[in-house]
Design a protein around this motif. Structure first.
Motif, PDB file in Angstrom:
ATOM      1  N   VAL A  14      47.757  34.777  34.021  1.00 40.64           N
ATOM      2  CA  VAL A  14      45.632  34.751  33.778  1.00 40.64           C
ATOM      3  C   VAL A  14      45.570  35.047  34.860  1.00 40.64           C
ATOM      4  O   VAL A  14      45.883  35.050  36.606  1.00 40.64           O
ATOM      5  N   VAL A  15      44.294  35.235  34.672  1.00 40.01           N
ATOM      6  CA  VAL A  15      43.198  35.862  36.457  1.00 40.01           C
ATOM      7  C   VAL A  15      41.788  35.515  35.874  1.00 40.01           C
ATOM      8  O   VAL A  15      41.330  35.406  34.516  1.00 40.01           O
ATOM      9  N   ALA A  16      41.009  35.413  37.147  1.00 40.12           N
ATOM     10  CA  ALA A  16      40.005  34.400  37.846  1.00 40.12           C
ATOM     11  C   ALA A  16      39.275  35.727  38.445  1.00 40.12           C
ATOM     12  O   ALA A  16      39.618  35.558  38.742  1.00 40.12           O
ATOM     13  N   VAL A  17      38.406  35.893  37.788  1.00 42.47           N
ATOM     14  CA  VAL A  17      37.422  37.064  38.638  1.00 42.47           C
ATOM     15  C   VAL A  17      36.363  36.227  38.084  1.00 42.47           C
ATOM     16  O   VAL A  17      35.058  35.968  38.508  1.00 42.47           O
ATOM     17  N   VAL A  69      39.002  39.458  42.218  1.00 40.76           N
ATOM     18  CA  VAL A  69      40.026  38.297  40.968  1.00 40.76           C
ATOM     19  C   VAL A  69      40.049  37.507  42.692  1.00 40.76           C
ATOM     20  O   VAL A  69      39.991  37.791  44.346  1.00 40.76           O
ATOM     21  N   VAL A  70      39.661  36.171  42.256  1.00 41.33           N
ATOM     22  CA  VAL A  70      39.401  35.435  42.724  1.00 41.33           C
ATOM     23  C   VAL A  70      40.732  34.134  42.787  1.00 41.33           C
ATOM     24  O   VAL A  70      41.352  33.073  43.411  1.00 41.33           O
ATOM     25  N   ALA A  71      41.799  33.946  41.383  1.00 42.27           N
ATOM     26  CA  ALA A  71      42.422  33.452  41.630  1.00 42.27           C
ATOM     27  C   ALA A  71      43.516  34.350  40.537  1.00 42.27           C
ATOM     28  O   ALA A  71      43.057  34.969  39.421  1.00 42.27           O
ATOM     29  N   VAL A  72      45.360  33.738  40.207  1.00 40.68           N
ATOM     30  CA  VAL A  72      45.047  34.404  40.323  1.00 40.68           C
ATOM     31  C   VAL A  72      46.692  33.149  39.147  1.00 40.68           C
ATOM     32  O   VAL A  72      46.934  32.225  39.279  1.00 40.68           O
ATOM     33  N   GLY A  73      47.541  33.369  38.193  1.00 43.15           N
ATOM     34  CA  GLY A  73      48.675  32.827  37.688  1.00 43.15           C
ATOM     35  C   GLY A  73      47.715  30.838  37.949  1.00 43.15           C
ATOM     36  O   GLY A  73      46.434  31.248  37.132  1.00 43.15           O
ATOM     37  N   GLU A  74      49.258  30.220  38.120  1.00 43.62           N
ATOM     38  CA  GLU A  74      48.583  28.702  37.613  1.00 43.62           C
ATOM     39  C   GLU A  74      47.038  28.018  38.243  1.00 43.62           C
ATOM     40  O   GLU A  74      46.675  28.246  37.746  1.00 43.62           O
ATOM     41  N   GLU A  75      47.106  28.673  39.418  1.00 47.06           N
ATOM     42  CA  GLU A  75      46.085  28.416  39.829  1.00 47.06           C
ATOM     43  C   GLU A  75      44.558  28.721  38.945  1.00 47.06           C
ATOM     44  O   GLU A  75      43.461  28.291  39.517  1.00 47.06           O
ATOM     45  N   THR A  91      34.375  33.803  35.683  1.00 44.42           N
ATOM     46  CA  THR A  91      35.747  34.023  34.082  1.00 44.42           C
ATOM     47  C   THR A  91      36.800  34.337  34.156  1.00 44.42           C
ATOM     48  O   THR A  91      37.425  34.639  34.639  1.00 44.42           O
ATOM     49  N   THR A  92      37.497  33.269  33.685  1.00 40.01           N
ATOM     50  CA  THR A  92      38.829  33.805  33.252  1.00 40.01           C
ATOM     51  C   THR A  92      39.316  34.309  32.484  1.00 40.01           C
ATOM     52  O   THR A  92      38.519  34.640  30.789  1.00 40.01           O
ATOM     53  N   LEU A  93      40.023  34.934  32.067  1.00 37.34           N
ATOM     54  CA  LEU A  93      41.185  36.494  31.211  1.00 37.34           C
ATOM     55  C   LEU A  93      42.480  36.554  31.381  1.00 37.34           C
ATOM     56  O   LEU A  93      43.164  35.579  32.446  1.00 37.34           O
ATOM     57  N   ARG A  94      43.065  37.013  30.250  1.00 36.73           N
ATOM     58  CA  ARG A  94      44.276  37.137  30.076  1.00 36.73           C
ATOM     59  C   ARG A  94      44.242  38.214  30.040  1.00 36.73           C
ATOM     60  O   ARG A  94      44.341  39.139  28.668  1.00 36.73           O
ATOM     61  N   PRO A  95      44.995  39.400  30.889  1.00 41.47           N
ATOM     62  CA  PRO A  95      44.624  40.865  31.050  1.00 41.47           C
ATOM     63  C   PRO A  95      45.854  41.665  30.069  1.00 41.47           C
ATOM     64  O   PRO A  95      46.225  42.751  30.085  1.00 41.47           O
ATOM     65  N   LEU A  96      46.756  40.575  29.232  1.00 41.70           N
ATOM     66  CA  LEU A  96      47.666  41.030  28.639  1.00 41.70           C
ATOM     67  C   LEU A  96      47.247  40.660  27.246  1.00 41.70           C
ATOM     68  O   LEU A  96      46.636  38.733  27.471  1.00 41.70           O
ATOM     69  N   LYS A  97      47.781  41.460  26.269  1.00 37.38           N
ATOM     70  CA  LYS A  97      46.889  40.685  24.715  1.00 37.38           C
ATOM     71  C   LYS A  97      48.183  41.185  23.572  1.00 37.38           C
ATOM     72  O   LYS A  97      48.757  42.716  24.101  1.00 37.38           O
ATOM     73  N   GLU A  98      48.664  39.832  23.121  1.00 36.89           N
ATOM     74  CA  GLU A  98      49.388  40.436  21.715  1.00 36.89           C
ATOM     75  C   GLU A  98      50.905  41.676  22.898  1.00 36.89           C
ATOM     76  O   GLU A  98      51.315  42.422  22.442  1.00 36.89           O
ATOM     77  N   GLY A  99      51.322  41.317  24.540  1.00 39.87           N
ATOM     78  CA  GLY A  99      52.714  42.394  24.446  1.00 39.87           C
ATOM     79  C   GLY A  99      52.167  43.175  25.675  1.00 39.87           C
ATOM     80  O   GLY A  99      53.210  43.830  26.030  1.00 39.87           O
ATOM     81  N   VAL A 100      51.064  44.252  25.439  1.00 41.29           N
ATOM     82  CA  VAL A 100      49.856  44.947  25.712  1.00 41.29           C
ATOM     83  C   VAL A 100      49.055  44.781  26.648  1.00 41.29           C
ATOM     84  O   VAL A 100      48.397  43.550  26.463  1.00 41.29           O
ATOM     85  N   ILE A 101      48.713  46.168  27.463  1.00 41.79           N
ATOM     86  CA  ILE A 101      47.861  45.689  28.673  1.00 41.79           C
ATOM     87  C   ILE A 101      45.970  46.070  27.947  1.00 41.79           C
ATOM     88  O   ILE A 101      46.062  46.615  27.009  1.00 41.79           O
TER      89      ILE A 101
END
Length: 336
Positions: free
Chosen positions: A32-35, A44-50, A63-73
């Motif tokens: 997970v990435v927060a931007v 990018v302001v935070a990644v991972g657990e934060e 905004t928080t987002l998951r940069p991978l979807k269904e196993g791909v970028i």
């Protein structure tokens, strides 16, 4: 050429695990990435657990987002930024520019998707990047005899995809990939509760429900739990009680899709290897293997013995670590 460090990465839709040669797993964080979308360029302001802790709780500028979807970028730049941050933590001051990296990818990805993963690692600063298919890494991590002339069957149920493969003599004989896994379980729970109770819940709540009372088959000690959400009728907060049976019904469709993927793979398996699998059984790995009763359901549907690997969450990254320790980078594939 002397490389300063060897790094194995399980780049998952839900979680990313990083292992360093001879040190084991050093990073285990949500993908997970927060931007800050108001910054120019986007920052990018935070990644991972934060970043995960911010999901559903951010102001308009974040905004928080998951940069991978269904196993791909799905978002190349965010994936590269996330990888860079995770690897920086793992390296602890060592020069990443001289590191060798092995990254796991789903078996069904296209050449373009392979290239995206490779280029993201290169963009993060790696000198040498090798890709290994997730079922192979999972099978190695689970301790299956992948190099021998016997058939081994693995079903890796991750966050974005379920990877099913039959492996023999160090290669994948037949494989199928379904874009149904842990995230699909969460979404199915959200939609079921919305449909049955007119209650809107978030993905974090859905995950808590899945872990607490979710199952693929009836189990001893079934229970119920109170959940909170927003009433879709009047828009106000509301509590409802849901049962294990509710969640089993909610999960039936995605679980059945995984079972069907396993059946299709078995149908394409050569007879000699199929007889080996009858003896050795199907091994389940990934977070989805922890869903109560999924092994029993698959065993009933296929007539095969089904085993859950020890530490199923770690099998993929453990497999990459074993390849790194044995200097077996050739089992992966390097793109020029």
């Amino acid at each position: 050429m002397l490389f300063s460090q060897d790094i194995g990465i399980d780049l998952g839709t839900a979680n990313t695990l990083v292992c360093v040669r001879n040190k084991g797993i050093v990073i285990r964080e949500p993908s997970v990435v927060a931007v800050d979308v108001k910054a120019n360029p986007v920052k990018v302001v935070a990644v991972g657990e934060e970043a995960k802790q911010m999901i559903g709780r951010t102001p308009g500028s974040i905004t928080t987002l998951r940069p991978l979807k269904e196993g791909v970028i799905a978002n190349f730049e965010m994936t590269a930024d996330m990888l860079r941050e995770f690897i920086k933590k793992a390296m602890r001051g060592s020069p990443f520019s001289r590191a060798r990296v092995m990254i796991c990818i789903p078996s069904g990805v296209t050449e373009v998707e392979r290239r995206a993963v490779h280029d993201a690692a290169k963009s993060a600063g790696a000198r040498y990047v090798s890709l290994i298919e997730e079922p192979m890494a999972a099978a190695i991590g689970a301790g299956l005899p992948v190099a021998e002339a016997v058939g081994s069957m693995i079903a890796d149920i991750g966050g974005g995809t379920a990877e099913v493969a039959v492996i023999a003599l160090g290669d994948i004989v037949t494989a199928n990939s379904a874009k149904v896994a842990g995230d699909s379980f969460d979404d199915a729970i959200v939609q079921y509760i919305k449909r049955k109770y007119n209650l809107l819940i978030g993905e974090r709540t859905a995950e808590e429900i899945k872990i607490s009372i979710g199952s693929a088959a009836p189990y001893e000690g079934e229970g119920a739990m109170d959940i909170k959400g927003r009433n879709l009728v009047d828009g106000l907060p509301k509590n409802v009680e849901i049962t294990s049976e509710d969640i089993r019904e909610a999960l039936s469709d995605p679980v059945n899709q995984i079972v069907e993927t396993i059946r299709l793979t078995l149908e394409k398996t050569p007879p000699e290897l199929a007889s080996d699998i009858m003896d050795s059984g199907i091994t389940l790995t990934g977070g989805g293997a922890l869903l109560r009763g999924i092994d029993k359901l698959i065993a009933d549907a296929t007539g095969m013995p089904v085993h859950i690997a020890e530490n199923p969450l770690d099998c993929v990254v453990t497999g990459t670590a074993i390849c790194l320790e044995k200097d077996n980078l050739n089992i992966g594939r390097r793109l020029k």
